[in-house]
Design an enzyme around this catalytic site. Structure first.
Site, mmCIF file in Angstrom:
data_model
loop_
_atom_site.group_PDB
_atom_site.id
_atom_site.type_symbol
_atom_site.label_atom_id
_atom_site.label_comp_id
_atom_site.label_asym_id
_atom_site.label_seq_id
_atom_site.Cartn_x
_atom_site.Cartn_y
_atom_site.Cartn_z
ATOM 1 N N ASP A 136 0.979 -1.240 -0.096
ATOM 2 C CA ASP A 136 -0.043 0.037 -0.127
ATOM 3 C C ASP A 136 0.754 1.283 -0.279
ATOM 4 O O ASP A 136 0.564 2.201 -0.693
ATOM 5 C CB ASP A 136 -0.777 0.006 1.113
ATOM 6 C CG ASP A 136 -1.908 1.156 1.355
ATOM 7 O OD1 ASP A 136 -1.989 1.884 0.360
ATOM 8 O OD2 ASP A 136 -2.725 0.931 1.985
ATOM 9 N N CYS A 187 -1.067 10.319 -0.441
ATOM 10 C CA CYS A 187 -2.601 10.327 -0.680
ATOM 11 C C CYS A 187 -2.882 10.802 -1.997
ATOM 12 O O CYS A 187 -2.454 11.837 -2.297
ATOM 13 C CB CYS A 187 -3.445 11.235 0.412
ATOM 14 S SG CYS A 187 -5.104 11.535 0.105
ATOM 15 N N HIS A 232 -8.196 0.201 9.320
ATOM 16 C CA HIS A 232 -7.213 0.703 8.302
ATOM 17 C C HIS A 232 -7.271 2.221 8.153
ATOM 18 O O HIS A 232 -7.963 2.774 7.345
ATOM 19 C CB HIS A 232 -7.121 0.062 6.982
ATOM 20 C CG HIS A 232 -6.287 0.242 5.762
ATOM 21 N ND1 HIS A 232 -5.267 -0.625 5.300
ATOM 22 C CD2 HIS A 232 -5.984 1.420 5.378
ATOM 23 C CE1 HIS A 232 -4.810 0.109 4.482
ATOM 24 N NE2 HIS A 232 -5.135 1.385 4.224
HETATM 25 MG MG MG Z 1 -3.974 2.620 2.839
#
Ligand code: MG
Length: 304
Positions: free
Chosen positions: A14, A239, A206
């Site tokens: 991730d 992000c 998460h």
């Molecule tokens: Mg994540």
């Protein structure tokens, strides 16, 4: 309060998937090795998606093979997009499979080009192949606390998707706050709703620290009895919806919170801080973890 907290380290997949530049394979191997040596018990290693879609993870097969040779593969999760991905994963000897969909219909369309219902069908086609009880499965739901395209999403809708995934035999579900929208009140509402479907042991949270609320959201989840959390060393990941903003909550921050609250993670904070030095140097960026920044100044950077 004494609690054992389980951390799934998502930095190698991730985290690195959402970094701008691909990291060389040998650096990834070294990173994963250091994470395990620091006491990390489970790592989300990579994803068997098409390499032209995600060049950061184009070395997935090689990485899996290398980590297998080091003896860590049973502690690794790999993201599986479809039946073909699962067939490759089984051939590579993997044991832990993560499947993903979204609470948001619009995000799912943009991310994997199909409806939530169709993604569940896709997952069911893959899970049918998993007949041995030695395999573990995890279902990821993204955008649980809101979506950049769809806005807020009712938690009973999320719970209905969780229910469908549990009926496919998932061992656990990880609920993602993909854009860092959650707050302790919404966390409480969400967890209460999904606990109608699954048990605390089957639930992982998460959180993203995009606006600085990840740790209070984790604390709130803990107070409700949740013990599994996903996090990323040094907060690797960023992000994609807000340039320069943070993504995954940093593992160092979660481990420090647990240490201070006398909760056990089994992770050595100093070694954990060391584990991401080289990756941060390659990415030419500082750690997003406040705890990392505070303690790293006193640590001697490892020379390669
Ligand atoms: Mg994540």
């Amino acid at each position: 309060m004494t609690m054992d907290i389980r951390i799934v380290e998502v930095g190698p997949r991730d985290g690195l998937q959402n970094e701008k530049f691909p990291i060389p394979l040998d650096e990834k191997i070294s990173f994963v090795k250091k994470l395990f040596l620091a006491g990390i018990q489970e790592v989300e290693l990579t994803s068997l998606v098409r390499s032209d879609k995600i060049p950061q993870l184009a070395d997935a097969k090689e990485l899996i093979q290398e980590i297998s040779q080091l003896g860590y593969i049973e502690k690794c999760w790999v993201l599986i997009p479809n039946v073909k991905g699962l067939e490759i994963a089984l051939k590579l000897g993997l044991k832990n499979f993560a499947f993903f969909t979204s609470a948001s219909e619009l995000f799912n369309q943009k991310n994997i080009n199909c409806s939530v219902a169709d993604s569940i069908i896709r997952i069911s086609e893959a899970t049918k192949l998993l007949t041995a009880s030695t395999y573990k499965t995890r279902g990821y739901l993204s955008m649980v606390f809101g979506c950049p395209y769809e806005g807020s999403i009712p938690f009973n809708k999320t719970a209905a998707i969780v229910d469908q995934l549990m009926h496919l035999g998932m061992n656990e579900i990880s609920l993602g706050d993909t854009i860092g929208n959650a707050n302790p009140v919404s966390v409480r509402e969400c967890i209460k709703e999904v606990l109608k479907i699954l048990s605390l042991k089957q639930l992982a949270m998460h959180f993203h620290d995009t606006k600085g609320l990840a740790l209070v959201n984790i604390y709130e989840s803990m107070m409700l009895g949740v013990t599994s959390f996903d996090s990323s060393a040094a907060g690797l990941g960023g992000c994609p919806y807000a340039i320069g903003a943070t993504g995954n909550v940093a593992t160092e921050d979660v481990v420090y919170l647990c240490e201070q609250m006398k909760m056990n993670t089994g992770i050595n904070l100093t070694q954990l801080i060391h584990s991401s030095f080289d990756i941060l140097r390659l990415l030419n960026k500082p750690s997003f973890s406040k705890v990392h920044q505070y303690f790293a100044k006193d640590l001697v950077h490892e020379k390669k």
